[in-house]
Design a protein around this motif. Structure first.
Motif, short mmCIF file in Angstrom:
data_model
loop_
_atom_site.label_atom_id
_atom_site.label_comp_id
_atom_site.label_asym_id
_atom_site.label_seq_id
_atom_site.Cartn_x
_atom_site.Cartn_y
_atom_site.Cartn_z
N ASP A 9 0.84 -1.21 0.00
CA ASP A 9 0.00 0.00 0.00
C ASP A 9 0.87 1.26 0.00
O ASP A 9 1.73 1.43 0.86
CB ASP A 9 -0.90 -0.01 1.23
CG ASP A 9 -1.90 1.14 1.25
OD1 ASP A 9 -2.06 1.80 0.19
OD2 ASP A 9 -2.50 1.39 2.30
N LEU A 10 0.65 2.14 -0.97
CA LEU A 10 1.42 3.38 -1.08
C LEU A 10 0.56 4.61 -0.81
O LEU A 10 0.93 5.72 -1.20
CB LEU A 10 2.05 3.48 -2.48
CG LEU A 10 3.06 2.38 -2.84
CD1 LEU A 10 3.53 2.54 -4.28
CD2 LEU A 10 4.24 2.40 -1.89
N THR A 11 -0.55 4.42 -0.13
CA THR A 11 -1.44 5.54 0.17
C THR A 11 -0.70 6.63 0.94
O THR A 11 0.00 6.35 1.93
CB THR A 11 -2.64 5.05 1.00
OG1 THR A 11 -3.36 4.07 0.24
CG2 THR A 11 -3.57 6.21 1.33
N GLY A 12 -0.84 7.87 0.48
CA GLY A 12 -0.20 9.00 1.14
C GLY A 12 1.23 9.26 0.72
O GLY A 12 1.84 10.24 1.16
N ARG A 13 1.78 8.41 -0.13
CA ARG A 13 3.17 8.59 -0.55
C ARG A 13 3.26 9.28 -1.91
O ARG A 13 2.31 9.26 -2.69
CB ARG A 13 3.89 7.24 -0.58
CG ARG A 13 3.85 6.55 0.77
CD ARG A 13 4.73 5.33 0.84
NE ARG A 13 4.40 4.54 2.03
CZ ARG A 13 5.04 3.44 2.38
NH1 ARG A 13 6.06 2.99 1.66
NH2 ARG A 13 4.68 2.79 3.47
N SER A 33 -0.08 4.67 -8.98
CA SER A 33 -1.33 5.34 -8.64
C SER A 33 -2.36 4.34 -8.11
O SER A 33 -3.05 4.60 -7.12
CB SER A 33 -1.89 6.07 -9.86
OG SER A 33 -3.16 6.62 -9.58
N ASP A 34 -2.45 3.18 -8.76
CA ASP A 34 -3.38 2.14 -8.31
C ASP A 34 -3.06 1.70 -6.89
O ASP A 34 -3.96 1.29 -6.14
CB ASP A 34 -3.31 0.93 -9.25
CG ASP A 34 -4.00 1.17 -10.57
OD1 ASP A 34 -4.76 2.16 -10.67
OD2 ASP A 34 -3.79 0.38 -11.51
N ALA A 35 -1.77 1.77 -6.52
CA ALA A 35 -1.36 1.36 -5.17
C ALA A 35 -1.58 2.47 -4.15
O ALA A 35 -1.30 2.27 -2.96
CB ALA A 35 0.10 0.94 -5.17
N GLY A 36 -2.07 3.63 -4.59
CA GLY A 36 -2.42 4.69 -3.67
C GLY A 36 -1.52 5.91 -3.68
O GLY A 36 -1.81 6.90 -3.00
N ALA A 37 -0.43 5.87 -4.45
CA ALA A 37 0.51 6.99 -4.44
C ALA A 37 0.01 8.16 -5.28
O ALA A 37 -0.75 7.98 -6.23
CB ALA A 37 1.87 6.53 -4.97
N GLU A 55 -6.58 10.47 -17.40
CA GLU A 55 -7.06 9.10 -17.29
C GLU A 55 -6.82 8.48 -15.91
O GLU A 55 -7.55 7.58 -15.50
CB GLU A 55 -6.39 8.22 -18.35
CG GLU A 55 -6.74 8.58 -19.78
CD GLU A 55 -5.96 7.75 -20.79
OE1 GLU A 55 -5.11 6.93 -20.35
OE2 GLU A 55 -6.17 7.95 -22.00
N VAL A 56 -5.79 8.95 -15.21
CA VAL A 56 -5.37 8.29 -13.98
C VAL A 56 -5.46 9.27 -12.81
O VAL A 56 -4.77 10.29 -12.79
CB VAL A 56 -3.93 7.76 -14.10
CG1 VAL A 56 -3.53 7.04 -12.82
CG2 VAL A 56 -3.80 6.84 -15.30
N PRO A 57 -6.29 8.98 -11.81
CA PRO A 57 -6.39 9.86 -10.64
C PRO A 57 -5.06 9.93 -9.90
O PRO A 57 -4.33 8.95 -9.80
CB PRO A 57 -7.46 9.16 -9.77
CG PRO A 57 -8.18 8.23 -10.69
CD PRO A 57 -7.19 7.81 -11.72
N GLY A 58 -4.75 11.11 -9.40
CA GLY A 58 -3.56 11.26 -8.58
C GLY A 58 -2.27 11.44 -9.35
O GLY A 58 -1.19 11.43 -8.76
N VAL A 59 -2.35 11.62 -10.67
CA VAL A 59 -1.16 11.87 -11.47
C VAL A 59 -0.98 13.37 -11.64
O VAL A 59 -1.89 14.08 -12.07
CB VAL A 59 -1.23 11.19 -12.84
CG1 VAL A 59 -0.14 11.71 -13.77
CG2 VAL A 59 -1.09 9.68 -12.69
N VAL A 60 0.21 13.86 -11.30
CA VAL A 60 0.56 15.27 -11.46
C VAL A 60 1.58 15.38 -12.59
O VAL A 60 2.71 14.91 -12.45
CB VAL A 60 1.16 15.84 -10.16
CG1 VAL A 60 1.55 17.30 -10.35
CG2 VAL A 60 0.19 15.67 -9.00
#
Length: 254
Positions: A9-13, A33-37, A55-60
């Motif tokens: 899990d990479l949530t918050g990283r 991103s799928d792992a939460g980063a 297309e991908v949430p959380g991509v900057v």
């Protein structure tokens, strides 16, 4: 004891991926991103990065040329602002060169090393310098089977030199930065159908060559390096550093 899903899990990283506009780099960005980063996707092609971010949430998306010192510093600063520091750096950006050593010019050789090796080293150092006191990170360098064994007539001297050096610098940085809590590992992909290997799998002769010399009798499929990358990026590999993880279907084990 951590549950298996928690290990990965990479949530918050915050993860930085260079060369994220296509090929393996784009896949790495999607998987992280799928792992939460939150993934800072870096490359020169703005249109590709914008499409990825849509297309991908959380991509900057960050348009930059990692061979430029100012762009590297801007990339590190942008990523560090998200959550106080970079947790994962994937040095994936790279370019091929001419396969014939006698036709490879000094300028071409130097340029390949600059993109594939030198820029990743400087970006890694800039990342470590930017880390707050006591904060660790995972740095993953992308090498190639061409850096481990000769693959003539495919490959090239400059490319082979750069990818072999990536393995060497990975081990050295792991040794220097381990006490800081920074893990440095390398992933070594085999033959995958990407922009860099354009034509390799569409040509029956070269495709047969790959199959014949690979224990699994095929080239790599989309996403088959991502599991190795997630292992090295996450707590699943918290006691792994200086390691070279080969994902090549058995190519180098022959």
């Amino acid at each position: 004891m951590a549950r298996v899903q928690d290990l990965f899990d990479l949530t918050g990283r915050v993860a930085v991926v260079t060369g994220a506009s296509s090929g393996l780099g784009e896949g790495f960005a999607r998987s992280l991103s799928d792992a939460g980063a939150t993934v800072v996707a870096a490359a020169r092609r703005a249109d590709r990065l914008e499409q990825l971010a849509a297309e991908v949430p959380g991509v900057v998306p960050v348009v930059c040329d990692i061979t430029e010192p100012a762009d590297r510093e801007r990339l590190v600063a942008t990523a560090s602002e998200i959550n106080g520091g970079i947790d994962v750096l994937v040095n994936n950006a790279g370019r091929p060169g001419p396969p014939d050593a006698l036709s490879e010019t000094p300028e071409q050789f130097d340029s390949i090393l600059q993109v594939n090796l030198t820029s990743g080293f400087h970006l890694s150092a800039a990342t470590v310098r930017s880390l707050p006191e006591g904060r660790g990170a995972s740095i993953i360098n992308v090498s190639s089977v061409i850096g481990l064994v000769s693959t003539a007539p495919i490959g090239g001297a400059g490319y082979a030199a750069s990818k072999a050096a990536v393995v060497g610098v990975t081990r050295e940085l792991a040794g220097q930065w381990g006490r800081r809590g920074v893990r440095v590992n390398a992933v070594v992909p085999g033959w995958f159908d990407t922009e860099m290997t354009d034509g390799l799998f569409s040509n029956e002769k070269s495709a047969t060559w790959v199959r014949r010399n690979t224990m699994l009798n095929r080239g790599g499929r989309e996403g088959e390096v991502d599991g190795a990358l997630l292992f090295l990026a996450s707590d699943a590999s918290s006691y792994v550093t200086g390691h070279v993880l080969t994902v090549d279907g058995g190519w180098t084990a022959r």
